[in-house]
Design an enzyme around this catalytic site. Structure first.
Site, short mmCIF file in Angstrom:
data_model
loop_
_atom_site.label_atom_id
_atom_site.label_comp_id
_atom_site.label_asym_id
_atom_site.label_seq_id
_atom_site.Cartn_x
_atom_site.Cartn_y
_atom_site.Cartn_z
N SER A 161 -9.87 -0.80 7.01
CA SER A 161 -9.37 -0.41 5.27
C SER A 161 -8.68 -2.11 5.67
O SER A 161 -8.74 -1.42 3.91
CB SER A 161 -8.68 0.75 5.82
N SER A 197 -9.24 1.50 2.48
CA SER A 197 -9.18 1.99 2.10
C SER A 197 -8.25 1.25 1.34
O SER A 197 -6.99 2.16 0.00
CB SER A 197 -8.21 3.47 2.73
N LYS A 227 0.66 -1.39 0.05
CA LYS A 227 0.09 0.66 0.16
C LYS A 227 0.78 0.90 0.25
O LYS A 227 1.45 1.39 0.45
CB LYS A 227 -1.11 0.13 1.44
N1 GLN Z 1 -13.07 3.83 6.05
C1 GLN Z 1 -12.54 4.13 7.67
C2 GLN Z 1 -12.37 5.64 7.09
O1 GLN Z 1 -12.22 6.67 6.47
C3 GLN Z 1 -11.64 3.19 8.01
C4 GLN Z 1 -9.95 3.71 7.03
C5 GLN Z 1 -8.81 2.82 7.65
O2 GLN Z 1 -8.97 2.56 8.31
N2 GLN Z 1 -8.15 3.60 6.50
O3 GLN Z 1 -12.04 6.63 8.31
#
Ligand code: GLN
Length: 478
Positions: free
Chosen positions: A177, A153, A78
């Protein structure tokens, strides 16, 4: 069998026996990238040197040298995790062109075992989002159907693994994410216990929630990767010094069938769960009962505070963590008449909408006069959520819940409604708030799109969780 059908363990064995050359593995995955990445947009950058690195390993094998155990196996990383000499963009304009000057601890550890890094994967800007649409590089697309999102994400990592553009991948998980994109793309994805894996070299989003973890097409690969990346790190004071199991050995060698006590929290199975998701999940619960595991309904009564508490805490921490992107220390800069204006112009121009929204929310939640009403309350709710889980784990080994309330949605569908997007995380944020480990296990499809269940374990119970996941992988016929 194709190269992509082997596990890490099998590939490492074949390399050791000189039946496959590292360059052949890398060429195979590069070819898949060439064929599919234009459509799926899983990668932000490809490691130009990876084939040379593999050929160097070939040469060492030819000279009869002993190589590190996983030599030549390519992973996708990532793009918020530093690899020395490669760009780390966090899918943000503000970091476009920024080259990392050091390896993250997870990268250093994987490198020592011989893994190669084939490229950096797409994400929501600074890991803020649930669909990988908030990327300065455009959305990633779901390998099952490119009109649909990958989840986020870590959507690029999930798509790269699902579409066989890498053997496996690393993602980061602050509120889901890793698990959500794993669910949407039909792969395994583990968020380890808070403190199990070092975050040194991960660009921080919300430091009391962030964890790095693996995504893979099989449980063995998850277990191997966790064994390599887990452990105490002098460079991350939040890492635990609990001994690291050999997860792979535990999962693989320990074949005795176990008794599991499984809790189904009613708050996760009620209203709001799409029928299309519910059906395959209930079928799976039937399988658990058939195996005579103890499966009971429980209550985690403070679950309704999870989303509000998460979005206060995460944005508060993010607003502080992102303070460092000022046009001076990292990345790009806009000019201005004075210092303040330069910073304003830089951040105003180069941060995306969602990142700005979160900085505003977080700054507000922390400001004098509001702190007690928002941030402090959220922390109190967090404690209640932790205690809910504590109570359940007195009597149960695992909590099982859906990973996502809906099937993957269409690209663009939730872009105009941030709250709708935030609700995608309704089942995944609680383990982060509590610091618990959780893994997505793919269990079927609905309308041709993947559905996953989420297995939540007690602190540092990754070995048992992976053993359970392995049992499901081998025994559950969907
Ligand atoms: N969707 C969640 C957020 O936007 C989690 C994102 C993540 O785990 N990095 O904060």
């Amino acid at each position: 069998m194709k190269i992509e059908d082997f596990s890490i363990f099998e590939l490492s064995y074949l390399v050791k026996k000189r039946q496959i050359r590292p360059s052949a593995i890398v060429e195979h995955y590069l070819k898949n990238i060439e064929d599919k990445n234009d459509e799926l947009n899983a990668f932000i950058s490809i490691n130009e040197k990876v084939l040379d690195e593999a050929k160097e390993l070939d040469a060492r094998l030819d000279r009869g040298e002993e190589l590190p155990v996983y030599a030549g196996i390519p992973l996708a990383i990532k793009d918020n995790i530093n690899i020395e000499g490669m760009e780390t963009t966090c899918a943000s304009e503000i970091l476009r062109g920024y080259e990392a000057t050091y390896d993250a601890t997870v990268i250093k550890k994987l490198r020592e075992k011989g893994f190669l890094f084939i490229g950096k994967t797409n994400l929501d800007e600074f890991a803020m989002g649930s669909s990988t649409e908030f990327s300065a590089f455009g959305p990633s697309r779901n390998p099952y159907n490119p009109e649909y999102v990958t989840g986020g994400s870590s959507g690029g990592s999930a798509a790269a693994v699902a579409a066989k553009m890498a053997q496996a991948a690393l993602g980061s998980d602050t509120g889901g994410s890793i698990r959500l994109p794993a669910s949407f793309c039909g792969v395994y994805g583990l968020k380890p216990t808070y403190g199990r894996v070092s975050r040194f070299g991960l660009v921080a989003y919300a430091s009391s929630l962030d964890q790095i973890g693996p995504l893979a097409r099989n449980v063995e690969d998850i277990a191997i990767l966790l064994s390599v990346i887990a452990g105490w790190d002098s460079k991350d004071s939040t890492t635990s010094n609990m001994p690291v199991s050999d997860y792979f050995e535990y999962v693989f060698e320990n074949r005795k069938k176990e008794e599991y006590r499984i809790a189904l929290p009613k708050e996760y199975w009620g209203e709001g769960l799409d029928e299309k998701v519910r059906e395959p999940l209930e079928e799976f619960i039937g399988f658990l009962k058939m195996n005579r595991f103890k499966v009971e309904r429980v209550s985690l009564p403070h679950t309704r505070y999870a989303i509000p508490a998460y979005y206060i805490i995460a944005t508060a921490e993010a607003s502080s963590n992102l303070g460092r992107f000022d046009g001076v220390r990292y990345g790009r800069r806009k000019t201005g008449r004075n210092f303040r204006e330069m910073i304003e112009n830089t951040r105003g121009e180069f941060f995306g909408e969602e990142v700005k929204r979160r900085i505003l929310l977080g700054t507000f939640a922390l400001s004098t006069g509001y702190y007690e009403d928002y941030y402090l309350k959220a922390q109190k709710a967090r404690t209640l959520i932790i205690n809910d889980f504590r109570n359940v784990f007195h009597e149960f080994d695992f909590v099982i819940a859906p990973t996502s309330p809906t099937l993957p949605f269409k690209i663009g569908e939730k872009m105009d409604d941030p709250l709708k997007m935030y609700l995608s995380d309704i089942y995944t944020v609680s383990p982060n708030l509590a610091g618990l480990p959780a893994i997505n296990i793919p269990v079927g499809t609905s309308d041709g799109l993947p559905v996953g269940i989420q297995l939540i374990g007690n602190y540092f119970s990754e070995n048992r969780m992976l053993k359970f996941a392995y049992f499901v992988e081998k025994e559950y016929r969907r």
